[in-house]
Design a protein around this motif. Sequence first.
Motif, PDB file in Angstrom:
ATOM      1  N   PHE C  26       0.832  -1.202   0.000  1.00 10.84           N
ATOM      2  CA  PHE C  26       0.000   0.000   0.000  1.00 10.84           C
ATOM      3  C   PHE C  26       0.870   1.257   0.000  1.00 10.84           C
ATOM      4  CE2 PHE C  26      -2.364   3.335   2.286  1.00 10.84           C
ATOM      5  CZ  PHE C  26      -3.311   3.560   1.307  1.00 10.84           C
ATOM      6  N   LEU C  27       1.927   1.205   0.772  1.00  7.34           N
ATOM      7  CA  LEU C  27       2.815   2.373   0.798  1.00  7.34           C
ATOM      8  C   LEU C  27       3.497   2.563  -0.551  1.00  7.34           C
ATOM      9  CD1 LEU C  27       4.346   2.170   4.354  1.00  7.34           C
ATOM     10  CD2 LEU C  27       2.567   3.675   3.515  1.00  7.34           C
ATOM     11  N   ALA C  28       3.639   1.460  -1.267  1.00  5.06           N
ATOM     12  CA  ALA C  28       4.236   1.575  -2.602  1.00  5.06           C
ATOM     13  C   ALA C  28       3.369   2.433  -3.509  1.00  5.06           C
ATOM     14  CB  ALA C  28       4.414   0.189  -3.216  1.00  5.06           C
ATOM     15  N   CYS C  29       2.058   2.503  -3.207  1.00  3.95           N
ATOM     16  CA  CYS C  29       1.167   3.338  -4.016  1.00  3.95           C
ATOM     17  C   CYS C  29       1.561   4.811  -3.942  1.00  3.95           C
ATOM     18  CB  CYS C  29      -0.276   3.214  -3.536  1.00  3.95           C
ATOM     19  SG  CYS C  29      -0.937   1.573  -3.666  1.00  3.95           S
ATOM     20  N   VAL C  80     -14.920   2.111   3.701  1.00  2.00           N
ATOM     21  CA  VAL C  80     -13.865   1.243   4.206  1.00  2.00           C
ATOM     22  C   VAL C  80     -13.397   0.352   3.069  1.00  2.00           C
ATOM     23  CG1 VAL C  80     -13.307  -0.566   5.841  1.00  2.00           C
ATOM     24  CG2 VAL C  80     -14.881   1.257   6.490  1.00  2.00           C
ATOM     25  N   VAL C  81     -12.089   0.345   2.872  1.00  5.03           N
ATOM     26  CA  VAL C  81     -11.500  -0.541   1.878  1.00  5.03           C
ATOM     27  C   VAL C  81     -10.673  -1.571   2.619  1.00  5.03           C
ATOM     28  CG1 VAL C  81      -9.975  -0.689  -0.101  1.00  5.03           C
ATOM     29  CG2 VAL C  81     -11.392   1.329   0.204  1.00  5.03           C
ATOM     30  N   ALA C  82     -10.979  -2.844   2.393  1.00  6.22           N
ATOM     31  CA  ALA C  82     -10.244  -3.901   3.070  1.00  6.22           C
ATOM     32  C   ALA C  82      -9.267  -4.516   2.095  1.00  6.22           C
ATOM     33  CB  ALA C  82     -11.223  -4.944   3.601  1.00  6.22           C
ATOM     34  N   LEU C  83      -7.981  -4.449   2.427  1.00  5.78           N
ATOM     35  CA  LEU C  83      -6.946  -4.932   1.521  1.00  5.78           C
ATOM     36  C   LEU C  83      -6.506  -6.330   1.916  1.00  5.78           C
ATOM     37  CD1 LEU C  83      -4.532  -1.889   1.081  1.00  5.78           C
ATOM     38  CD2 LEU C  83      -6.544  -2.471  -0.243  1.00  5.78           C
ATOM     39  N   GLY C  84      -6.448  -7.188   0.949  1.00  7.41           N
ATOM     40  CA  GLY C  84      -5.856  -8.494   1.188  1.00  7.41           C
ATOM     41  C   GLY C  84      -6.849  -9.515   1.707  1.00  7.41           C
ATOM     42  N   ARG C 119      -1.783  -6.401  -5.622  1.00  4.86           N
ATOM     43  CA  ARG C 119      -0.827  -5.515  -6.279  1.00  4.86           C
ATOM     44  C   ARG C 119      -1.252  -4.064  -6.059  1.00  4.86           C
ATOM     45  NH1 ARG C 119       2.707  -7.296  -9.672  1.00  4.86           N
ATOM     46  NH2 ARG C 119       2.800  -5.316 -10.777  1.00  4.86           N
ATOM     47  N   PRO C 120      -0.291  -3.136  -6.067  1.00  5.46           N
ATOM     48  CA  PRO C 120      -0.654  -1.725  -5.891  1.00  5.46           C
ATOM     49  C   PRO C 120      -1.712  -1.274  -6.881  1.00  5.46           C
ATOM     50  CG  PRO C 120       1.695  -1.964  -5.729  1.00  5.46           C
ATOM     51  CD  PRO C 120       1.157  -3.305  -6.088  1.00  5.46           C
ATOM     52  N   GLU C 121      -1.630  -1.743  -8.125  1.00 11.31           N
ATOM     53  CA  GLU C 121      -2.645  -1.362  -9.104  1.00 11.31           C
ATOM     54  C   GLU C 121      -4.027  -1.745  -8.603  1.00 11.31           C
ATOM     55  OE1 GLU C 121       0.111  -2.940  -9.858  1.00 11.31           O
ATOM     56  OE2 GLU C 121       0.953  -2.288 -11.770  1.00 11.31           O
ATOM     57  N   ALA C 122      -4.119  -2.947  -8.059  1.00  9.07           N
ATOM     58  CA  ALA C 122      -5.400  -3.429  -7.556  1.00  9.07           C
ATOM     59  C   ALA C 122      -5.871  -2.556  -6.405  1.00  9.07           C
ATOM     60  CB  ALA C 122      -5.282  -4.875  -7.105  1.00  9.07           C
ATOM     61  N   MET C 123      -4.933  -2.166  -5.566  1.00 13.72           N
ATOM     62  CA  MET C 123      -5.289  -1.310  -4.420  1.00 13.72           C
ATOM     63  C   MET C 123      -5.836   0.027  -4.898  1.00 13.72           C
ATOM     64  SD  MET C 123      -2.235  -1.920  -1.783  1.00 13.72           S
ATOM     65  CE  MET C 123      -1.943  -3.507  -1.055  1.00 13.72           C
ATOM     66  N   ILE C 124      -5.115   0.625  -5.862  1.00 13.79           N
ATOM     67  CA  ILE C 124      -5.564   1.916  -6.379  1.00 13.79           C
ATOM     68  C   ILE C 124      -6.941   1.738  -6.999  1.00 13.79           C
ATOM     69  CG2 ILE C 124      -5.082   3.735  -8.063  1.00 13.79           C
ATOM     70  CD1 ILE C 124      -2.111   3.095  -7.676  1.00 13.79           C
ATOM     71  N   ASP C 125      -7.104   0.676  -7.702  1.00 17.82           N
ATOM     72  CA  ASP C 125      -8.390   0.380  -8.308  1.00 17.82           C
ATOM     73  C   ASP C 125      -9.476   0.293  -7.229  1.00 17.82           C
ATOM     74  OD1 ASP C 125      -9.681  -0.018 -10.692  1.00 17.82           O
ATOM     75  OD2 ASP C 125      -9.807  -2.196 -10.369  1.00 17.82           O
ATOM     76  N   GLY C 126      -9.148  -0.407  -6.161  1.00 18.07           N
ATOM     77  CA  GLY C 126     -10.107  -0.558  -5.053  1.00 18.07           C
ATOM     78  C   GLY C 126     -10.469   0.794  -4.452  1.00 18.07           C
ATOM     79  N   ILE C 127      -9.469   1.625  -4.262  1.00 17.13           N
ATOM     80  CA  ILE C 127      -9.735   2.936  -3.640  1.00 17.13           C
ATOM     81  C   ILE C 127     -10.570   3.791  -4.566  1.00 17.13           C
ATOM     82  CG2 ILE C 127      -8.671   5.075  -2.842  1.00 17.13           C
ATOM     83  CD1 ILE C 127      -6.405   3.369  -1.736  1.00 17.13           C
ATOM     84  N   VAL C 128     -10.251   3.758  -5.861  1.00 17.71           N
ATOM     85  CA  VAL C 128     -11.023   4.544  -6.817  1.00 17.71           C
ATOM     86  C   VAL C 128     -12.476   4.068  -6.822  1.00 17.71           C
ATOM     87  CG1 VAL C 128     -11.333   5.007  -9.278  1.00 17.71           C
ATOM     88  CG2 VAL C 128      -9.069   5.181  -8.257  1.00 17.71           C
ATOM     89  N   LYS C 129     -12.661   2.765  -6.732  1.00 15.94           N
ATOM     90  CA  LYS C 129     -14.013   2.234  -6.657  1.00 15.94           C
ATOM     91  C   LYS C 129     -14.703   2.730  -5.387  1.00 15.94           C
ATOM     92  CE  LYS C 129     -16.473  -2.055  -7.420  1.00 15.94           C
ATOM     93  NZ  LYS C 129     -16.481  -3.480  -7.187  1.00 15.94           N
ATOM     94  N   ALA C 130     -13.965   2.688  -4.296  1.00 17.18           N
ATOM     95  CA  ALA C 130     -14.514   3.149  -3.014  1.00 17.18           C
ATOM     96  C   ALA C 130     -14.905   4.615  -3.089  1.00 17.18           C
ATOM     97  CB  ALA C 130     -13.500   2.935  -1.903  1.00 17.18           C
ATOM     98  N   VAL C 131     -14.103   5.382  -3.815  1.00 17.74           N
ATOM     99  CA  VAL C 131     -14.383   6.811  -3.937  1.00 17.74           C
ATOM    100  C   VAL C 131     -15.709   7.029  -4.635  1.00 17.74           C
ATOM    101  CG1 VAL C 131     -13.630   8.866  -5.170  1.00 17.74           C
ATOM    102  CG2 VAL C 131     -12.018   7.611  -3.763  1.00 17.74           C
TER     103      VAL C 131
END
Lengths: 288, 652, 172
Positions: C26-29, C80-84, C119-131
């Motif tokens: 996540f920090l890699a994002c 809330v975004v749950a990672l992993g 993957r960071p891409e997936a995380m960013i994707d998740g956050i954008v979806k959450a937004v």
Amino acid sequence: MIEKINITQWIIIAVSLVAAPFIGALISGLDRKITARMQGRKGPPVIQPFYDIIKLFSKQPIALHKLQILYAFLHLVFMMLVVVLLAMGQDLLMILFAHAFSTICLVLGGMSVRSPYSRIGSMRKIMQMLAYEPILILIIVAIYLQTDSFLASSVMDMSKPMLWSMPLLFLSFLCAVAIKLNKSPFDVSTSHHAHQELIKGITVEYAGPYLGIIEIAHLYETAILFFIIMMFWQTNYYIGFGLETIAFVAILILDNTFSRLTTTWMLKYMWSIPLFLSIANIIWLWSK
Amino acid sequence: MEIMNFNVLLAVLIIVPVVFGVVAYLSPWDKLRSLSIVFCSVIVAAAGIMITIAPNDKFTLPGSETIATILEVAIVCIILYIAVKIKNWLILLMSLAQLGMIVAEIILAHTGHTVAHTYDFATDPLTKILILITSIIGPVIAIYAIGYMKNHQEHAPPSAASLGQFFFFFIAFLGFMNGLVMANNLKWFSFFWEATTLCSYMLIGQDGGESKKNAERALLINTFGGTAMIAGVLWLVVNNNTESFEGLLLAKAVIPMVLLCVAAFTKSALLPFQSWLLGAMIAPTPVSALLHSATMVKAGSYLVLRVTPGFHDSAKVMMVITFIGALTFAGAALLAVTQSNAKRVLAYSTISNLGLVVACAGINSPLAYAAALAIICFHAISKGLLFLCVGRIEQKIGSRDIEDMGGILYRMPVTTSVALIGMMSMLLPPFGMLLSKWMAIEATIRSPLILVFIILGSALTVFFWSKWIGRIQTSSYHPNFNKETMDPAMGFSLITLALGVLLTGVGSMWIFNKFFAPITREVFASRTDISDVLWNVFTAAGNFAAVTLFVAVGIAFLAYWLLVWRRFKETDVRLPYLCGENAESTVYTTSAFHNSEGTRSYAFRSMGDKIENSWSSTTYLKNFICEKKATIWLNLIAWVIIIILLGEAHLL
Amino acid sequence: MFNAVSKSPWVVHFNCNSCNGCDIEFLACLTPHYDVERFGILHIGNPKHADVLVVTGSVNNRNARVLQNVYNQIPDPKVVVALGVCTSSGGVFAGCYNILGGVDIVIPVDVFVPGCPPRPEAMIDGIVKAVGILERKRKGEIFPTAPKPLCKFKPSEEQSAETTAIKEEKTV
């Protein structure tokens, strides 16, 4: 005094009140953009600060208690008062006191809640004030020594750019600006980068619209500081603008090359080199 | 208008407090004592206001020379007696010296040395300001003391003196102070001077035990000042054939002026002499309030303001006096930063402000003079109020430590709000203290060294006050505040002074333009050497659009009331961020918030779900300054300057 | 301009019981390579300023309350975004004596991002979806919490019994 203000002045006051936060927002937007580019990132859009503030106002207004919020309002209103007084060309010392009052309100707001992080941030903010306040007063003194007047409008009467007569004070002032804008190595009370270490320091317990109010006040403050930098070359606004740009870039480079240092270091540094530079400049002006 | 007669008012202001003091002393019943104090307070306040309204006047007492000498000898003999009793040989020596000098004066008078006699008492604007302070704030503090001492005496050590004695000296103090500021004849002045010294000695030593030691120190330092003063008077009599302030200013005799100033420094507790005022903090709080706001230390600053305006020719001497003041201003503020004891902070703040008064007096410019007057006035009200608040808080929470004062906003909302008003009046616009500081900076602009001291001092002042304000207003959310019960006498005093602070704060600009500016113009009317620039600054200062400040505060409060106060919902209340480890639920529930009003703690869950308290203290810059070391250095510098001052005077 | 919420989501990151794998990703994002700040996303340390709560790791007895507190301190609207995988079922820790399970048993989760770590891409994707969900929440449209990904690992009967026994032992 109020009745002496004519219609043009009212317009100037109104325009500066409206324009100042936009200018401040653009400056901090550019700040974030350039910082990102310096770090090899793309960075947010330049108008990101607008988004941030509009978003904050759509959030739930959570707070710890009511008193805390009053201080946020006072902080903003007195920062606006500084703009008004500057536009009116009032007594510089009084402007400085209004500005100090505004900052103290922020500090008191942070200390009014039973939160250790907020408290630590507030204590550091007072230390910051202690560090830069003497320099600001000395700048006003230097202006008086040249114009025999404390009025802000008297700066315009000087035939030569202020930078000629007070170069050392200008350097000290840049340090003060770096403190005010919370730039490294002085960003001890709150910081744009140190979200994790400081938990946002002094503003930790403000949320939603109340944080938005403080952010707007910060925009005003940014605009005021850069206006003052421009005033160091008051005879030609284009050169003043150039000076501003140089100062801006210098502060950003400072921000991105230094790490955050301690409050103790900050106080020792500010009360040694910049303060003595300022006093040297004052003595130089005084003996002239 | 027989009652408005100047002589009558004069007598009332000086004698009535002493008479009522005797009543309070002799009274066997508490009720009668309280009644006599209240009655005396009303009379003195009324007389004080009347004499201020009345035109300036002069008064000569027939046979005053003899009476004054007898009184002076009597008071010196009492101090002599005390010195013998407490076996302090230094005081004894100085009192003997004083006695010797008085006798020398008498001998001189009888051997045909003529002394020009002028009037004995007089009022002028400066006097009137001091009378107003003494006879309005003094009585308010006295009324507060009725409530305070009732409580105090219950917990007082067995060594404490009786209430009767306490109130005698307390009230008589006001009379002596009134006499002191009105005296033009230096004999009378010295008598009142020594009388206030005696009063303060008795009041500081009220509780016996350790306080006796501190009282002894106060007596020692003030007797030193008294000796300097009587020496100055003797010098004046011998060399200039005069013994009045008027004569002193006419003769421009520098040596007596410097000696009088040294006396003033001891009384005002300026830097090398500050220890007695800090020691005096051991006394019951009303005494501290009285010493700090209405009487004692104000006598010193009054004397400086009285004697300095005539001496602008001796620029070097004035420069040194200014320097002592400026050093005290910055030094005491620096020491105040290191203190966590509320009363010591207040004491250092007083010393610091008196330093500023002396610095302003020394600058010898109209603006500085006006600033000095303003500081004396506004400081008296605010500091009186603050001491009364701290006294009450101390009785309630049992501690003087600033760090213990968290959460009192909820527990005693009235006292705390009043204290907040008092503190804010010490550093925020539009209150008078800031205004005065502003004028002081504008006035010192031509002497950079002094200016730097004043700037650093102002920054430090802001530092220690805002720390304290931040601490006492710290609280949690409560839907309703506690109801506070207060002794009526204490409540009356607190509310009166708070109103006074607010009104003078709101009208500070007006008061400045209406009173201080004209007085200053009067004092400096004969001066031709004041450049137009200075007067320009004066006009500029008077023209400041103070109304914008009020508009700003008004807007802030209105917006706050409209947008926040009315719409505030309990469901929006959260506990502070403690990394999620809050011991209570983070959402508002009555019980969770009720339990969380500790004075200094933030409860969080630590290892093994144990509930512990975190604590973040206020900064005292302990790693920068050590109070003891700093005091030694500052005292050393101050002594050097005092010696320079004396040397400077002799060289001229 | 008025969908500003989606232009400046401030993220607070809470590590429940993670192995730090997800956290590092996540920090890699934030790094120049992914640079989430270009979306206005700021990584802040204080829930009171946050819009998005990013959780990594499974919930245990100790941190359930902390998670709840942090969630409560975020002003509405919030997502809330749950990672992993741990956040949905407990992941490799599932069945451990102290593990309660996924994040959703304590707070409502809007987006689950699968992966161990994602993957960071997936995380960013998740956050954008959450937004996107955040924006709809701001408008007052109540959004249902995310369907939980299917949990493949289920503790055996014996394991469960063992865990219960340990828990009881501790309480005694």
